[in-house]
Design a protein around this motif. Structure first.
Motif, short mmCIF file in Angstrom:
data_model
loop_
_atom_site.label_atom_id
_atom_site.label_comp_id
_atom_site.label_asym_id
_atom_site.label_seq_id
_atom_site.Cartn_x
_atom_site.Cartn_y
_atom_site.Cartn_z
N PRO A 98 -10.36 7.76 -5.90
CA PRO A 98 -10.68 6.42 -5.02
C PRO A 98 -9.36 5.65 -4.85
N LEU A 99 -8.52 5.66 -5.57
CA LEU A 99 -7.17 4.86 -5.33
C LEU A 99 -6.35 5.52 -4.36
N GLU A 119 -7.70 7.34 -1.90
CA GLU A 119 -8.15 6.99 -0.42
C GLU A 119 -7.99 5.72 -0.23
N LYS A 120 -7.97 4.77 -0.89
CA LYS A 120 -7.79 3.30 -0.78
C LYS A 120 -6.37 3.07 0.01
N TYR A 121 -5.40 3.60 -0.65
CA TYR A 121 -4.02 3.29 -0.39
C TYR A 121 -3.81 4.15 0.87
N SER A 159 -14.07 4.42 1.74
CA SER A 159 -13.02 3.09 1.72
C SER A 159 -12.67 2.69 2.95
N GLY A 160 -12.98 1.57 3.08
CA GLY A 160 -12.61 0.77 4.47
C GLY A 160 -13.72 1.17 5.54
N VAL A 185 -5.89 4.88 3.33
CA VAL A 185 -6.31 4.22 4.44
C VAL A 185 -5.52 2.85 4.78
N GLN A 186 -5.02 2.13 3.68
CA GLN A 186 -4.27 0.96 4.05
C GLN A 186 -2.94 1.15 4.59
N PRO A 213 0.73 -1.25 0.15
CA PRO A 213 0.02 0.06 -0.23
C PRO A 213 0.88 1.27 0.02
N ASN A 227 2.12 1.72 -3.60
CA ASN A 227 0.89 2.12 -4.28
C ASN A 227 0.75 3.80 -4.14
N SER A 286 -22.68 3.79 -4.23
CA SER A 286 -21.50 3.44 -4.77
C SER A 286 -20.82 4.46 -5.88
#
Length: 505
Positions: free
Chosen positions: A441-442, A444-446, A184-185, A448-449, A142, A145, A200
């Motif tokens: 979105p990517l 935010e996702k990475y 996300s998450g 959070v991870q 993560p 990325n 969504s």
């Protein structure tokens, strides 16, 4: 290696496999032309048709649909500023500008040649380096990325045009719109206003269709009096100068697209934006980019195709999909009783090498089909706009409806079209908005991870060598154009002041 290639050649050149490779490429081109469908939907729709085939024949046809649709979506982006897929959005910037100048045939030819060049080079890389690169890609977690996404965000400056502040504002707006939906998450809904349809989030392709296609039509209607582009046939052919300028750009785009494509989840869309941003920084003709420069067509198109091929590396060698389309193809492998992963190359050599060698023939068919047809495709711009605009609007709304199979998507296209119109009307750049929307979105996702990995401490990015290098590169990519712009402004003001003082003496 030679034995494996000969085995793959023997499989790929069988009449049955060549026939279905041709059918896949042709269908893919048509699917790519239709806004909203894209390669992922095309492969998913036609997957059941291949269930009666031999596994290798089915996978060759599905792969043909994949890279065929990549080129097909480029055609609609260049001719009518309507991206068929998210990875061809960048082509609307300079490809459409070339079409408006009567160089649509040249833009399509450059796109086809850059695609073929990237396909062949990336195929060599795919065959030679699939297994070692796939194992190296496992080092990307993560944090790495997230650093890649930050590097992509740093290209905002390249898309901002002359007014960097407006570009940054539009990028922030894109990020804000990308936050619509469930976080996300987490299970928190944001900016949905109680609407189930927004849980969504907003469909990216629908927003792009609205901004670029509907917005362009509204903009042209407001201007009024535009006449069809009646370029002479010889003006539609690509010139030697355009090929010379495009060659190094296609090489850079291929290298960048291949590097990004091997990363699981990165996808071709990010590769095209990065390639465009790099071209804006390093090209000898960077002052022409955004106004119809062939380099800005060749580089993103090469990156798109190279990333599409490279995404097969994690898919075949690790069983990890490199993009949305390869995720569907991964499902096809499972349906046919195959298990992608390190053992696939040993257990199914005829299938793996037959599939890889078929990429060469598929891209050759694509080039033979589309290169002579480029001037013919460009004739669409001779259609009077009173007939062309309704066709563009119909294709846009039908394609958008196919995305979500509900009328809510049509409203997204409509309001995005209004937004695209006002962007053009008041000279706000659309590209930074798109970049924020794609990468939001990517990011935010990475984020959070990575935060979870570091127990809330993001300095973990500076503790891992790869993420440290990529983060520093992102900071340099962001700061360099800003610093040079400030220094240029200071130099200009100093020169103006000196000129005024001389005038007063």
């Amino acid at each position: 290696m030679i034995d494996n290639l000969m085995l793959g050649l023997e499989t790929a050149v069988s009449p049955e496999n060549l026939l279905w490779c041709f059918v896949g490429v042709l269908l893919g081109t048509v699917i790519g032309l239709l806004p909203g469908l894209g390669s992922t939907t095309g492969v998913a729709i036609l997957l059941p048709v291949t269930l009666a085939f031999e596994p290798v024949t089915a996978l060759i046809m599905l792969a043909g649909i994949y890279y065929g649709s990549q080129y097909g979506s480029s055609i609609s982006s260049i001719l009518i500023s309507t991206p068929g897929d998210s990875s061809s959005v960048v082509l609307t910037l300079d490809g459409y500008q070339m079409a408006r100048k009567g160089r649509a045939g040249a833009a399509l030819a450059i796109s086809a040649l850059a695609s073929f060049f990237a396909a062949i080079i990336s195929l060599i890389g795919l065959i030679a380096l699939a297994q070692p690169i796939a194992h190296f890609a496992l080092n990307f977690g993560p944090a790495e990325n997230l650093a890649i996404i930050l590097l992509g965000m740093a290209t905002i400056v390249s898309f901002a045009g002359e007014n960097i502040l407006r570009g940054i504002t539009m990028a922030a707006a894109g990020l804000l719109v990308s936050m619509v939906g469930v976080a996300s998450g987490f299970s928190t809904a944001r900016f949905t206003f109680g609407s189930v349809n927004l849980l969504s989030g907003l469909d990216f392709v629908a927003v792009m269709i609205g901004i670029f296609a509907v917005g362009e039509v509204l903009h042209q209607i407001r201007r009024g009096g535009e006449k069809p582009i009646r370029a002479r046939f010889k003006d539609l052919l690509v010139t030697k100068e355009e090929l010379t300028r495009s060659a190094p750009a296609a090489t850079r785009g291929t290298a960048l697209g291949f590097a990004v494509g091997v990363l699981p989840g990165a996808g071709a869309t990010l590769a095209t934006f990065l390639a465009y941003g790099v071209e804006k920084q390093v090209s000898k003709f960077k002052h022409l980019i955004g106004k119809g420069a062939p380099e800005a067509v060749a580089s993103p198109e090469a990156a798109n195709n190279a990333a599409a091929n490279a995404s097969f590396i994690p898919t075949l060698a690790l069983g990890i999909p490199g993009s949305g389309t390869t995720a569907v193809l991964l499902g096809a492998f499972v349906i046919f009783g195959l298990q992608p992963g390190p053992l696939l190359f040993q257990q199914e050599p005829d299938l793996v090498w037959g599939l890889l060698v078929s990429f060469f023939f598929g891209n050759l068919i694509l080039l033979v089909l589309n290169l002579p047809m480029a001037p013919v495709f460009a004739q669409i711009l001779r259609i009077p706009y009173v007939f062309l605009y309704p066709i563009v609007l119909m294709m846009s709304f039908v394609g958008a409806f196919a995305l979500g199979n509900n009328t809510f998507t049509l409203w997204i296209v409509f309001f995005s079209g209004l937004l695209g119109y006002f962007m053009k009307r008041f000279d706000f750049p659309a590209a930074p908005f798109v970049l924020g929307l794609v990468l939001g979105p990517l990011l935010e996702k990475y984020l959070v991870q990575t935060s979870a990995m570091g127990d809330g401490n993001l300095f973990i990015m500076f503790q891992r060598p790869l993420s440290l290098i990529l983060t520093v590169a992102a900071l340099i990519a962001l700061a360099y154009p800003l610093v040079t712009a400030v220094l240029r402004n200071l130099k200009t003001r100093k020169a103006d002041t000196a000129a005024k003082e001389d005038a007063l003496r």
